[in-house]
Design an enzyme around this catalytic site. Structure first.
Site, mmCIF file in Angstrom:
data_model
loop_
_atom_site.group_PDB
_atom_site.id
_atom_site.type_symbol
_atom_site.label_atom_id
_atom_site.label_comp_id
_atom_site.label_asym_id
_atom_site.label_seq_id
_atom_site.Cartn_x
_atom_site.Cartn_y
_atom_site.Cartn_z
ATOM 1 N N ASN A 84 66.686 60.925 81.261
ATOM 2 C CA ASN A 84 65.850 60.912 82.446
ATOM 3 C C ASN A 84 66.472 61.821 83.505
ATOM 4 O O ASN A 84 67.503 62.445 83.270
ATOM 5 C CB ASN A 84 65.675 59.472 82.942
ATOM 6 C CG ASN A 84 64.304 59.252 83.549
ATOM 7 O OD1 ASN A 84 63.786 60.111 84.252
ATOM 8 N ND2 ASN A 84 63.728 58.099 83.275
ATOM 9 N N HIS A 114 92.089 63.310 85.281
ATOM 10 C CA HIS A 114 93.209 63.946 85.975
ATOM 11 C C HIS A 114 94.437 63.057 85.860
ATOM 12 O O HIS A 114 94.321 61.841 85.709
ATOM 13 C CB HIS A 114 92.848 64.177 87.446
ATOM 14 C CG HIS A 114 91.653 65.042 87.627
ATOM 15 N ND1 HIS A 114 91.713 66.410 87.629
ATOM 16 C CD2 HIS A 114 90.342 64.728 87.779
ATOM 17 C CE1 HIS A 114 90.501 66.912 87.785
ATOM 18 N NE2 HIS A 114 89.642 65.907 87.878
ATOM 19 N N GLY A 141 69.853 53.121 84.208
ATOM 20 C CA GLY A 141 70.042 54.043 85.321
ATOM 21 C C GLY A 141 71.375 53.865 86.013
ATOM 22 O O GLY A 141 71.841 52.751 86.237
ATOM 23 N N THR A 164 84.466 51.460 81.121
ATOM 24 C CA THR A 164 85.851 51.935 81.128
ATOM 25 C C THR A 164 86.558 51.731 79.794
ATOM 26 O O THR A 164 87.655 52.240 79.598
ATOM 27 C CB THR A 164 86.663 51.222 82.223
ATOM 28 O OG1 THR A 164 86.623 49.816 81.967
ATOM 29 C CG2 THR A 164 86.098 51.513 83.604
ATOM 30 N N ARG A 179 81.371 44.765 80.868
ATOM 31 C CA ARG A 179 81.869 43.769 79.911
ATOM 32 C C ARG A 179 80.693 43.239 79.107
ATOM 33 O O ARG A 179 79.533 43.308 79.543
ATOM 34 C CB ARG A 179 82.614 42.651 80.621
ATOM 35 C CG ARG A 179 81.791 41.871 81.599
ATOM 36 C CD ARG A 179 82.603 40.794 82.313
ATOM 37 N NE ARG A 179 81.871 40.179 83.389
ATOM 38 C CZ ARG A 179 80.846 39.336 83.252
ATOM 39 N NH1 ARG A 179 80.414 39.013 82.070
ATOM 40 N NH2 ARG A 179 80.248 38.818 84.308
#
Length: 193
Positions: A84, A114, A141, A164, A179
């Site tokens: 989208n 980084h 989204g 993550t 989670r």
């Protein structure tokens, strides 16, 4: 001697201001500018530009402009994938996307990272880790997928989530950090009926 591009693709620290990498990003930006200026009736031109940009994509790929990426050639996309509006892929490392994947608006995939050490970071060096998204996945989204993450087949990531760590197949996962909320496997469905 090893090039900065080779270092980048080996997940090593590299200098992104290297002339070769800079030229490759400029090439991608030019293709993206053309793509983002196309109209709804320009499907053949859009596919041509995406073929020039991506490492691999199928004619069934649909991307609603605007779309942004770093290099493009590190992106491999399966069949019947839909992005989208306003999606971003920072593809300093490979991004592999399976078949029939849905991306909500503003989804962002970041392979770039980084150093945590401020002195290394101040040197201007960066690195990356590959991202893999299985088939039949839906990312709501505003989802952000961080470097090195894999998302298993048929999983759903709730809107606004920050992924993550790896997400297995057949789950609904959401939140920041993302989670697992619920099992979506066929076995779990039969247990709840």
């Amino acid at each position: 001697m090893i090039t900065e591009k080779e270092k980048m693709l080996r997940e090593e620290l590299y200098n992104a201001t290297d002339p070769q990498l800079t030229a490759e990003r400029h090439k991608a930006r030019n293709l993206l500018q053309q793509f983002n200026n196309t109209g709804p009736g320009d499907s053949d031109l859009r596919f041509f530009l995406l073929q020039e940009l991506f490492g691999k994509c199928d004619k069934s790929l649909q991307i609603e402009p605007p779309f942004y990426c770093d290099y493009g050639y590190n992106i491999t996309v399966g069949e019947k994938v839909f992005f989208n509006f306003n999606c971003v892929i920072l593809d300093v490392m490979p991004v592999t996307i399976g078949n029939q994947v849905l991306f909500g608006p503003n989804v962002q995939l970041y392979t770039a990272t980084h150093p945590l050490n401020w002195q290394e970071r101040a040197s201007g060096l960066e690195s990356g880790k590959a991202i893999t998204i299985g088939s039949h996945v839906w990312l709501g989204g505003g989802v952000i997928v961080c470097p090195g993450v894999s998302i298993g087949d048929r999983s759903v990531i709730g809107a606004g989530s920050v992924v993550t760590s790896n997400i297995p197949a057949d789950v609904f996962a959401a939140g920041n950090p993302c989670r697992i909320i619920r099992d979506l496997s066929p076995e779990a469905r039969t247990l709840t009926v």
